[in-house]
Design a protein around this motif. Sequence first.
Motif, PDB file in Angstrom:
ATOM      1  N   UNK A   1       0.790  -1.172   0.103  1.00 29.77           N
ATOM      2  CA  UNK A   1      -0.027  -0.003   0.009  1.00 29.77           C
ATOM      3  C   UNK A   1       0.788   1.321  -0.014  1.00 29.77           C
ATOM      4  N   UNK A   2       2.205   1.135   0.818  1.00 29.38           N
ATOM      5  CA  UNK A   2       2.801   2.251   0.766  1.00 29.38           C
ATOM      6  C   UNK A   2       3.411   2.829  -0.518  1.00 29.38           C
ATOM      7  N   UNK A   3       3.781   1.583  -1.359  1.00 27.69           N
ATOM      8  CA  UNK A   3       4.369   1.742  -2.673  1.00 27.69           C
ATOM      9  C   UNK A   3       3.462   2.412  -3.763  1.00 27.69           C
ATOM     10  N   UNK A   4       2.028   1.929  -3.520  1.00 25.38           N
ATOM     11  CA  UNK A   4       1.090   2.745  -4.385  1.00 25.38           C
ATOM     12  C   UNK A   4       0.976   4.235  -4.172  1.00 25.38           C
ATOM     13  N   UNK A   5       0.853   4.527  -2.902  1.00 25.76           N
ATOM     14  CA  UNK A   5       0.801   5.945  -2.320  1.00 25.76           C
ATOM     15  C   UNK A   5       1.907   6.567  -2.826  1.00 25.76           C
ATOM     16  N   UNK A   6       3.244   6.064  -2.688  1.00 27.81           N
ATOM     17  CA  UNK A   6       4.349   6.753  -3.260  1.00 27.81           C
ATOM     18  C   UNK A   6       4.164   6.839  -4.710  1.00 27.81           C
ATOM     19  N   UNK A   7       4.080   5.630  -5.339  1.00 29.15           N
ATOM     20  CA  UNK A   7       4.088   6.027  -7.004  1.00 29.15           C
ATOM     21  C   UNK A   7       3.145   7.014  -7.291  1.00 29.15           C
ATOM     22  N   UNK A   8       2.000   6.886  -6.925  1.00 27.56           N
ATOM     23  CA  UNK A   8       1.015   8.153  -7.362  1.00 27.56           C
ATOM     24  C   UNK A   8       1.284   9.431  -6.648  1.00 27.56           C
ATOM     25  N   UNK A   9       2.082   9.672  -5.666  1.00 26.54           N
ATOM     26  CA  UNK A   9       2.514  10.887  -5.256  1.00 26.54           C
ATOM     27  C   UNK A   9       3.606  11.568  -6.248  1.00 26.54           C
ATOM     28  N   UNK A  10       4.551  10.413  -6.642  1.00 27.90           N
ATOM     29  CA  UNK A  10       5.380  10.751  -7.676  1.00 27.90           C
ATOM     30  C   UNK A  10       5.064  11.132  -9.086  1.00 27.90           C
ATOM     31  N   UNK A  11       4.020  10.239  -9.315  1.00 23.57           N
ATOM     32  CA  UNK A  11       3.502  10.616 -10.619  1.00 23.57           C
ATOM     33  C   UNK A  11       2.716  12.065 -10.858  1.00 23.57           C
ATOM     34  N   UNK A  12       2.050  12.299  -9.821  1.00 25.47           N
ATOM     35  CA  UNK A  12       1.323  13.437  -9.612  1.00 25.47           C
ATOM     36  C   UNK A  12       2.092  14.872  -9.777  1.00 25.47           C
ATOM     37  N   UNK A  13       3.479  14.494  -8.966  1.00 19.62           N
ATOM     38  CA  UNK A  13       4.365  15.686  -8.998  1.00 19.62           C
ATOM     39  C   UNK A  13       4.994  15.804 -10.202  1.00 19.62           C
ATOM     40  N   UNK A  14       5.297  14.562 -11.040  1.00 24.32           N
ATOM     41  CA  UNK A  14       5.751  14.770 -12.383  1.00 24.32           C
ATOM     42  C   UNK A  14       4.981  15.432 -13.352  1.00 24.32           C
ATOM     43  N   UNK A  15       3.628  15.139 -13.028  1.00 28.22           N
ATOM     44  CA  UNK A  15       2.772  15.844 -13.979  1.00 28.22           C
ATOM     45  C   UNK A  15       2.604  17.287 -13.666  1.00 28.22           C
ATOM     46  N   UNK A  16       2.642  17.724 -12.592  1.00 30.17           N
ATOM     47  CA  UNK A  16       2.655  18.965 -12.293  1.00 30.17           C
ATOM     48  C   UNK A  16       3.831  19.848 -12.664  1.00 30.17           C
ATOM     49  N   UNK A  17       4.765  19.060 -12.608  1.00 30.51           N
ATOM     50  CA  UNK A  17       6.164  20.130 -13.142  1.00 30.51           C
ATOM     51  C   UNK A  17       6.175  20.121 -14.591  1.00 30.51           C
TER      52      UNK A  17
END
Length: 58
Positions: A1-17
């Motif tokens: 579950x922690x990996x899913x949250x971390x990957x979603x956070x990284x993907x969202x940050x990449x899209x925002x940048x």
Amino acid sequence: MKRVIASVTVATAALLVAAAPAQAAPAPADPVKALKSRLVAGQGVKFTELSTLTSSPS
């Protein structure tokens, strides 16, 4: 579950940048001076015209 949250956070940050707008070049302080610097005595004006003709059968 922690990996899913971390990957979603990284993907969202990449899209925002990636979606950040590019910065425009600063406008010249005096537009008339900028235009006059581009004009050179003795040089002609380049003019390009494009026209299309369409007709319908009658």
